[in-house]
Design a protein around this motif. Structure first.
Motif, mmCIF file in Angstrom:
data_model
loop_
_atom_site.group_PDB
_atom_site.id
_atom_site.type_symbol
_atom_site.label_atom_id
_atom_site.label_comp_id
_atom_site.label_asym_id
_atom_site.label_seq_id
_atom_site.Cartn_x
_atom_site.Cartn_y
_atom_site.Cartn_z
ATOM 1 N N VAL A 187 0.850 -1.197 0.000
ATOM 2 C CA VAL A 187 0.000 0.000 0.000
ATOM 3 C C VAL A 187 0.886 1.248 0.000
ATOM 4 O O VAL A 187 1.787 1.396 0.825
ATOM 5 N N ASN A 188 0.620 2.150 -0.932
ATOM 6 C CA ASN A 188 1.376 3.403 -1.049
ATOM 7 C C ASN A 188 0.856 4.397 -0.017
ATOM 8 O O ASN A 188 -0.308 4.799 -0.052
ATOM 9 N N HIS A 189 1.713 4.805 0.926
ATOM 10 C CA HIS A 189 1.294 5.692 2.012
ATOM 11 C C HIS A 189 0.785 7.026 1.495
ATOM 12 O O HIS A 189 -0.255 7.532 1.949
ATOM 13 N N GLU A 190 1.513 7.620 0.576
ATOM 14 C CA GLU A 190 1.139 8.932 0.063
ATOM 15 C C GLU A 190 -0.217 8.881 -0.642
ATOM 16 O O GLU A 190 -1.072 9.754 -0.446
ATOM 17 N N LYS A 191 -0.424 7.839 -1.448
ATOM 18 C CA LYS A 191 -1.692 7.678 -2.146
ATOM 19 C C LYS A 191 -2.835 7.478 -1.155
ATOM 20 O O LYS A 191 -3.924 8.046 -1.310
ATOM 21 N N LEU A 192 -2.604 6.677 -0.123
ATOM 22 C CA LEU A 192 -3.619 6.431 0.897
ATOM 23 C C LEU A 192 -4.051 7.727 1.567
ATOM 24 O O LEU A 192 -5.250 7.984 1.752
ATOM 25 N N SER A 208 -1.383 13.534 9.877
ATOM 26 C CA SER A 208 0.021 13.435 10.270
ATOM 27 C C SER A 208 0.236 12.267 11.236
ATOM 28 O O SER A 208 1.217 11.532 11.135
ATOM 29 N N ILE A 209 -0.699 12.107 12.172
ATOM 30 C CA ILE A 209 -0.607 10.996 13.134
ATOM 31 C C ILE A 209 -0.718 9.652 12.413
ATOM 32 O O ILE A 209 0.031 8.704 12.692
ATOM 33 N N ILE A 210 -1.651 9.555 11.475
ATOM 34 C CA ILE A 210 -1.818 8.313 10.713
ATOM 35 C C ILE A 210 -0.566 8.026 9.890
ATOM 36 O O ILE A 210 -0.109 6.876 9.801
ATOM 37 N N ALA A 213 1.953 6.614 12.172
ATOM 38 C CA ALA A 213 1.596 5.243 12.551
ATOM 39 C C ALA A 213 1.958 4.261 11.430
ATOM 40 O O ALA A 213 2.425 3.142 11.685
ATOM 41 N N LEU A 214 1.767 4.680 10.184
ATOM 42 C CA LEU A 214 2.110 3.831 9.038
ATOM 43 C C LEU A 214 3.608 3.578 8.959
ATOM 44 O O LEU A 214 4.049 2.535 8.455
ATOM 45 N N LYS A 215 4.393 4.535 9.461
ATOM 46 C CA LYS A 215 5.852 4.433 9.375
ATOM 47 C C LYS A 215 6.483 4.001 10.704
ATOM 48 O O LYS A 215 7.685 4.179 10.912
ATOM 49 N N ALA A 216 5.662 3.435 11.592
ATOM 50 C CA ALA A 216 6.198 2.954 12.866
ATOM 51 C C ALA A 216 7.235 1.863 12.619
ATOM 52 O O ALA A 216 7.055 0.986 11.762
#
Length: 605
Positions: A187-192, A208-210, A213-216
């Motif tokens: 899943v592409n973070h930026e696209k999401l 920003s928080i999400i 969390a995706l990059k934890a």
């Protein structure tokens, strides 16, 4: 039915929402999302005391709440004693959020290979739950109606029912099987985040928080550049956001295509047949999806179009070896553990469905494992776990039109193992529980008793038509909740399985056996309020306490809500008042409660 009695039939999640005064807030978010509202200040709602405490309650009763993350904490060690401190902790974390590392766990897949799961710390799971509760009503208003995975009030049964309808009623006999290559890992973070923005989730602090969390960091792996961690509380919602765009794109090709004239559905499709549009309908459960078409040419175009669209729009690739067009008149197509095909029945062509080959092997292996477990530990608890597994398998696969044949064959294939491993530990006679009599009483199989408990017959299953999702059912509208409550009839087999698998430690086998029978006899309802019993919110009460000479006999037990149980035994005026106000019992419920209070030696209230 009175308004008060209707209140007692509500789902526990909805009851929790109302107890923390959140239902009206979530309803408002849902309504605004339907109208295209742009949400700029969602963090204000995420950080309310009510939302945080509701999150704590929901996550605490979750089966995974006892699973520790990298810091070894569990839910029991946070917030039980000081909810104010918990609220302050969550707010402070959110004001300057930095996710804690995720513990990586690898599970072997039955098809081979490894399935990586990520376990966040319980603190981060709590924060994810806070966010999920606020995002869910926004997303539910935007999600496509025929996606069924990881959504409230939807299930695999609904997905199977939709697929069978498209084959039987719409006569769409070509299936496009799409297998997305390592979806959750790619899943592409930026696209999401852009997709969330387009949905109306435009609170930059929350996004920003999400993103963080995706990059934890994942232990042993590092900081991921893409993907959503399988096992995260918010991950299923995020994955549905990603693929929702695909759902609507496929739908726009035919089902929801906007025509110049305002046709009825039937006349609209008739008019569209004379165009170059591709007739296709998607059914999706998480990343498991299938597209139904009328002919081979359209199906091939759909396969190529979806492949190109996924690559260009979402940066996702499909597995070419597993993605194909299937002529259902000639071959089976697999979906969610079932395999479907079109057969001739008289002058009609109809869908038939079976347990898939892969699922069949999985069932056989699981049953043999359960038989081995009984051989090693010949106790009631282990037998109940075996029975729970059989009931669970039957409950899931009962919608296959050829399910009886499948489980007859499975029973034959495991019969040698069952006989050899249990011949020395069988009882000559034993108990047929009420669950046994209810679900298997009509079958004539020879009964096997172990630890004086009847084993559920493996072949004891008949087909049941898959139920469609009822239009209008929704957690976030008053009318939708009424439909949910009307559907809460009968016995929840998932809870019955849970009771079987999780005997109460420190209690006798008689007590735990009778819990199972009580749940069935009471149709999964509290004997005082009539409300549906839920995991983590129900207890078996001794009418005459053991301290006063009471026993674990069936007639001395009754299943009640945990809050009712507390009120039965409450002595302090403050406690009595608190739970009386919380439960809001009607006259009939109060009479039942007082009878139980008198039996334990307390006064009426």
């Amino acid at each position: 039915m009175t308004t008060e009695k209707m209140k007692h039939k509500k789902k526990q999640k909805l009851r929790n929402n109302e107890y923390y005064n959140n239902q009206a807030i979530y309803d408002d978010i849902y309504t605004k999302s339907l109208k295209g509202y742009k949400f700029k200040n969602l963090m204000d709602i995420v950080m309310t005391e009510e939302n945080i405490l509701l999150s704590y309650r929901n996550i605490k009763k979750n089966k995974g709440s006892k699973t520790a993350g990298i810091n070894k904490n569990t839910i029991i060690e946070i917030g039980n004693s000081n909810p104010e401190e918990l609220v302050e902790y969550v707010r402070n974390r959110l004001n300057n959020y930095e996710p804690q590392a995720i513990r990586r766990v690898e599970i072997e897949k039955e098809s081979g290979g490894i399935r990586p799961l990520g376990i966040s710390t319980i603190e981060d799971r709590l924060i994810q739950q806070c966010i999920k509760q606020v995002l869910e009503p926004i997303c539910e208003a935007k999600f496509y109606k025929h996606s069924y995975g990881f959504r409230a009030n939807r299930s695999t049964e609904h997905a199977i029912a939709r697929a069978m309808k498209l084959i039987n009623i719409a006569k769409l006999h070509y299936a496009v099987d799409i297998d997305i290559k390592a979806f959750f890992d790619n899943v592409n973070h930026e696209k999401l985040l852009k997709q969330m923005w387009t949905m109306g989730i435009q609170d930059k602090n929350l996004l920003s928080i999400i993103s963080k969390a995706l990059k934890a960091e994942v232990t042993g792996i590092g900081i991921p550049e893409k993907g959503t961690v399988q096992g995260g509380i918010i991950s299923p919602l995020l994955s549905n956001i990603v693929l929702n765009e695909l759902d609507w794109w496929v739908s726009s090709q035919w089902e929801s295509f906007m025509t110049e004239h305002n046709y009825s559905s039937r006349n609209k499709y008739r008019a569209m047949k004379n165009t170059n549009l591709k007739e296709m309908f998607i059914v999706r459960y998480a990343d498991d999806l299938k597209i139904f078409c009328r002919n081979h040419k359209t199906a091939q175009k759909a396969l190529m179009a979806v492949k190109k669209w996924l690559k260009e729009r979402l940066g996702l690739e499909i597995n070419s070896e597993k993605s194909e067009v299937v002529n259902l008149r000639k071959n089976y197509s697999n979906f969610l553990g079932f395999k479907m095909k079109v057969i001739n029945k008289g002058y009609k062509k109809v869908a038939t469905s079976r347990v898939s080959d892969k699922a069949r092997k999985k069932i056989i292996n699981k049953i043999k494992e359960k038989i081995k477990a009984i051989q090693k530990n010949t106790k009631t608890d282990e037998v109940n776990k075996y029975n729970a597994s059989i009931l669970g398998m039957h409950n899931y696969y009962r919608n296959a039109t050829q399910v009886s044949l499948a489980f007859y064959e499975i029973a034959f294939l495991v019969s040698k193992s069952l006989y050899n491993r249990t011949k020395k530990i069988r009882s000559e006679t034993g108990l047929k529980s009420k669950a046994y009599l209810k679900y298997y009483g009509k079958y004539k199989y020879k009964t096997i008793y172990i630890a004086k408990v009847a084993l559920f017959p493996i072949g004891g299953i008949s087909t049941k038509d898959a139920l469609h999702h009822v239009n209008g059912i929704c957690n976030y509208t008053e009318e939708g909740r009424k439909k949910i409550h009307e559907n809460l009839k009968g016995i929840n087999k998932a809870i019955l399985q849970y009771i079987m698998r999780n005997p109460v430690n420190g209690q006798s086998s008689e007590y735990n056996d009778n819990r199972i029978s009580l749940y069935v006899a009471q149709y999964g309802k509290c004997s005082v309020t009539g409300e549906t019993l839920k995991i983590g919110e129900m207890e078996a009460h001794h009418k005459k306490p053991k301290s006063l000479g009471g026993s674990d006999e069936y007639n001395n037990l009754t299943f009640v809500l945990s809050d009712v149980h507390k009120l039965i035994h409450a002595i302090a005026d403050k406690t009595v008042k608190e739970y009386k106000e919380k439960l809001k019992l009607d006259k009939e419920g109060l009479e039942k409660l007082n009878k139980l209070r008198l039996k334990v030696g307390n006064c009426v209230i």
